[in-house]
Structures are given as structure tokens and as C-alpha cells.
Design an enzyme around this catalytic site. Sequence first.
Site, PDB file in Angstrom:
ATOM      1  N   ASP A   1      43.847 -57.345 -52.157  1.00 11.56           N
ATOM      2  CA  ASP A   1      43.727 -55.905 -51.888  1.00 11.56           C
ATOM      3  C   ASP A   1      43.337 -55.153 -53.159  1.00 11.56           C
ATOM      4  O   ASP A   1      42.489 -54.267 -53.153  1.00 11.56           O
ATOM      5  CB  ASP A   1      45.021 -55.342 -51.263  1.00 11.56           C
ATOM      6  CG  ASP A   1      46.278 -55.691 -52.044  1.00 11.56           C
ATOM      7  OD1 ASP A   1      46.211 -56.580 -52.931  1.00 11.56           O
ATOM      8  OD2 ASP A   1      47.339 -55.092 -51.768  1.00 11.56           O
TER       9      ASP A   1
ATOM     10  N   LYS B   1      46.538 -63.779 -52.041  1.00 15.17           N
ATOM     11  CA  LYS B   1      47.693 -62.893 -51.829  1.00 15.17           C
ATOM     12  C   LYS B   1      48.955 -63.733 -52.035  1.00 15.17           C
ATOM     13  O   LYS B   1      49.708 -64.009 -51.097  1.00 15.17           O
ATOM     14  CB  LYS B   1      47.655 -62.312 -50.406  1.00 15.17           C
ATOM     15  CG  LYS B   1      46.642 -61.202 -50.196  1.00 15.17           C
ATOM     16  CD  LYS B   1      47.108 -59.840 -50.685  1.00 15.17           C
ATOM     17  CE  LYS B   1      48.118 -59.218 -49.753  1.00 15.17           C
ATOM     18  NZ  LYS B   1      48.550 -57.876 -50.253  1.00 15.17           N
TER      19      LYS B   1
ATOM     20  N   ASP C   1      34.921 -63.272 -46.935  1.00 16.44           N
ATOM     21  CA  ASP C   1      34.097 -62.604 -45.928  1.00 16.44           C
ATOM     22  C   ASP C   1      34.133 -61.092 -46.157  1.00 16.44           C
ATOM     23  O   ASP C   1      33.097 -60.424 -46.216  1.00 16.44           O
ATOM     24  CB  ASP C   1      34.635 -62.968 -44.537  1.00 16.44           C
ATOM     25  CG  ASP C   1      33.780 -62.399 -43.420  1.00 16.44           C
ATOM     26  OD1 ASP C   1      32.544 -62.418 -43.545  1.00 16.44           O
ATOM     27  OD2 ASP C   1      34.358 -61.914 -42.425  1.00 16.44           O
TER      28      ASP C   1
ATOM     29  N   ASP D   1      31.091 -58.579 -48.192  1.00 15.04           N
ATOM     30  CA  ASP D   1      30.460 -57.426 -47.531  1.00 15.04           C
ATOM     31  C   ASP D   1      30.628 -56.185 -48.402  1.00 15.04           C
ATOM     32  O   ASP D   1      29.702 -55.397 -48.581  1.00 15.04           O
ATOM     33  CB  ASP D   1      31.088 -57.154 -46.155  1.00 15.04           C
ATOM     34  CG  ASP D   1      30.292 -57.797 -45.015  1.00 15.04           C
ATOM     35  OD1 ASP D   1      29.613 -58.800 -45.274  1.00 15.04           O
ATOM     36  OD2 ASP D   1      30.352 -57.290 -43.877  1.00 15.04           O
TER      37      ASP D   1
ATOM     38  N   TYR E   1      39.847 -69.394 -40.685  1.00 17.39           N
ATOM     39  CA  TYR E   1      38.741 -69.569 -39.738  1.00 17.39           C
ATOM     40  C   TYR E   1      38.885 -70.865 -38.947  1.00 17.39           C
ATOM     41  O   TYR E   1      38.402 -70.968 -37.812  1.00 17.39           O
ATOM     42  CB  TYR E   1      37.401 -69.620 -40.483  1.00 17.39           C
ATOM     43  CG  TYR E   1      36.735 -68.290 -40.694  1.00 17.39           C
ATOM     44  CD1 TYR E   1      37.411 -67.236 -41.284  1.00 17.39           C
ATOM     45  CD2 TYR E   1      35.407 -68.099 -40.327  1.00 17.39           C
ATOM     46  CE1 TYR E   1      36.773 -66.022 -41.502  1.00 17.39           C
ATOM     47  CE2 TYR E   1      34.768 -66.885 -40.537  1.00 17.39           C
ATOM     48  CZ  TYR E   1      35.455 -65.861 -41.128  1.00 17.39           C
ATOM     49  OH  TYR E   1      34.825 -64.667 -41.344  1.00 17.39           O
TER      50      TYR E   1
HETATM   51  C1  IPM Z   1      29.351 -64.157 -42.550  1.00 17.51           C
HETATM   52  C2  IPM Z   1      29.511 -63.757 -41.119  1.00 17.51           C
HETATM   53  C3  IPM Z   1      30.101 -64.936 -40.362  1.00 17.51           C
HETATM   54  C4  IPM Z   1      31.476 -65.175 -40.943  1.00 17.51           C
HETATM   55  C5  IPM Z   1      30.135 -64.783 -38.852  1.00 17.51           C
HETATM   56  C6  IPM Z   1      28.767 -64.543 -38.276  1.00 17.51           C
HETATM   57  C7  IPM Z   1      30.770 -65.979 -38.190  1.00 17.51           C
HETATM   58  O1  IPM Z   1      30.281 -62.612 -41.032  1.00 17.51           O
HETATM   59  O2  IPM Z   1      28.623 -65.133 -42.807  1.00 17.51           O
HETATM   60  O3  IPM Z   1      29.944 -63.494 -43.401  1.00 17.51           O
HETATM   61  O4  IPM Z   1      32.448 -64.495 -40.589  1.00 17.51           O
HETATM   62  O5  IPM Z   1      31.600 -66.075 -41.777  1.00 17.51           O
HETATM   63 MG    MG Z   2      30.780 -61.728 -42.908  1.00 21.12          MG
END
Ligand code: IPM
Ligand code: MG
Length: 387
Positions: free
Chosen positions: A226, A193, A250, A254, A142
Amino acid sequence: MSVKKLLVLPGDGIGPEVMREVGRVIAWLGRRRDLRFEITEDLVGGASLEAYGTPIRDEVITRAREADAVLFGSVGDPKWNHVGFDRRPELAILRLRQDLGLFANLRPAKVFDALIDASTLRPDVIRGLDIMIVRESVGGIYFGEPRGVETLPDGTKRGINTEVYTTAEIERVGRVAFDLARKRDNHVCSVEKHNVMESGLLWKEVITALQAREYPDVKLTHMLADNCAMQLVRNPRQFDVVVTGNLFGDLLSDLASMLTGSLGMLPSATLGSVTADGRFPALYEPIHGSAPDIAGQGIANPIAQILSLAMLLKYSFGMEAEAAMIEDAVSAVLASGLRTADIMSDGMARVGTSVMGEAIVRELDKLQGCPPAYGVPSSAISKNGEG
Ligand code: IPM
Ligand code: MG
């Protein structure tokens, strides 16, 4: 007790409407638990871009540094897709993380019994699930340099981002994970990885040495990223604490959040290190985004934002009792059958954002032993219908 300073940044999309429900809980804490907060609110993300031409002003960063904790909503809207990376709404959260040194992003994925059927996974796979993903949040690809898009001699282009981790960056997030594990099931799974990336190999070596040196009592396992994605779906309960870099964290957080059935249920904390003058920089936000498609309709689920406040009370102020009360109130509301649209299922009562917020405050009153001031108006509830 001293008055705690909170900076509240609702942001875009559903951010402001779910934050309003947090306001009710804060008011309740003042009324029934005698906890006073000094609250400043400001714009971030697209809202700030519109008002000030930048996703976050320097003075907001300064105020965030001076606050005892930051409560963040969510940022982003497709209508800003055309602006450059130096002005995108998402920059607000990225700058807050980086400028405040918020390197440890704690993302719990916990299944509420009442919502077991909201998951797309079988109940026997997820019942009782309680995992914590610790995502490094100010390093890796990032922020690594070089980055950018360059034009090649033949006129085509090359996009570049760089994954970088130093020993110190890996150790500090590793310590957060091991410390958390000690208070939970005492198991850390480190994810990278190392089979294809040098930074992943270093990650594994540093975490291994850290555990041997400082945390021999904590169980450590390693997993390729993975495989971790696959294992999270196959048998998520094998995990306790997962520690990983920014990008893998990230993705995996999710994924983990969906094991629980609703993104609208999950809070997160992003923590820095205690500074020389005794400050503990920390920001709390729901995992869900700004959900522009449902913004302004009063149907968004405020629970993740409210649980973010619970995390704030626990991690920033050590108010474990109040944090637990908020969590218990949420569980009780769910057990009573109220559901926002995102977690709606057969036979439940569908409610909007503010009725959900009111119901949580009512449960807090019950837990506190106070007679409820008012009930949920039955006109606000529709069985299985549109509401
Ligand atoms: C998260 C979001 C952020 C990230 C975005 C909004 C920059 O997806 O907090 O997971 O990628 O970190
Ligand atoms: Mg995110």
C-alpha cells in the site's frame, strides 16, 4: 543467421489492428536488416472462443512452446462477461503464462520526453522516469488452491482464493529482479504485505536471504504494497526495479503505467527459465488491454505493441541494436509531433493507427540512412481535430 520462429497472437479488440502495424516493422527488419522470421498466427481470447468454443486451443499452447518467442496482442471483451472462469477470454493469457512457465513479468514504465505533458503528474515529478516492475506471474492468489465459490448451510455463499508462495518461486523471480538491477541502477525494492500476510513475511525473508547470499552488491529495500502505491505517485523516481507478487504486481504496474501518461505506450515481457534443450520461453505483450470501446476504428495507438516487438528482439534474440532503433524511431515520431488520440495534446498532429505505424517505419529508414520511400499523407493528419 537462423530463421527465428514467432507465434503471433493478436487476440481481441484493438489487438489485430495494432498487430498489423507490427507487421510493417517486421517487414522492415527483413528488408533493411536482413532479419527473417517464420511467422505463424492464431486466434486467442474471445476470437478463439467464437471460432472454437475455447479461449485457447491445446495446439496453440504446443505451438507457443515450439516457437522462439510469442508476440501477444490483448484479450477480453465485456460481451463474454457471462461465461465461467474456465472459458473466459482472459484464460488464454493465464494459460500461456502457466503452461510455458512464464514466471517473470517485466513491466517497464518509462517517460518519453515528448509526452511529459500527457501525464496527470507534474513534469518535475516524472521527467526521466524509468522504472521496471518485475511481477511474479504464475503463482500467488491467481493460481493458489483452494479456490472457488461454495454454498454455506444457510444458502449464502463463500468465495475463496488463496495466496501461496514457496521459497523456490520467490527466489527465481527475485533473481530476475536482481540480475536486471545490475544492468540498471542496481537497486531492488521488494514489495509485499508482511504486516498482515504470512506469504508476505516469507517473501521478505527469502528475498533478504537471496540478496545476502547471491547479490550483496545490489541495494535492497523493502516496502509494504500500500505504501508502494502511494510512493509511486508521490516520488516515482525513487524506484529502479520493483519485485512483487502476482496480484500486487498487477495493480502496481497499472498504476506505474499511468505515471507515463499513456497505457498505449508500454510494452511488457514475460519470461520463463531456459529449458534443458536450450529453449527460452518468452511472451511479449502490450500492457494495455483490448480496449473494445475503440476497436475497429483505426484510432488505437500501436506503439506499445511495436515496443513489445523491440523487447522481444532484445530479450529473446539479443538484437540490442534493432531494439534500440525501434525505440529511437518511436521517440523521433513523437518528437515530430504525431499523436494518436490517447496521447493527443494541444498543437500536435492527430493521426490514426496505420499512419503512426507508417511514420515509425519511415523513421527507421532515416535511422538506417535510407531515403524515405514515402511521406505521411497530409490528408491523414488533422490538427487538434477529429481524425
Ligand atoms: C494483465 C491483465 C491480466 C492479469 C488479465 C487479462 C488476466 O490484467 O496482464 O495485467 O490480471 O494478469
Ligand atoms: Mg492487469
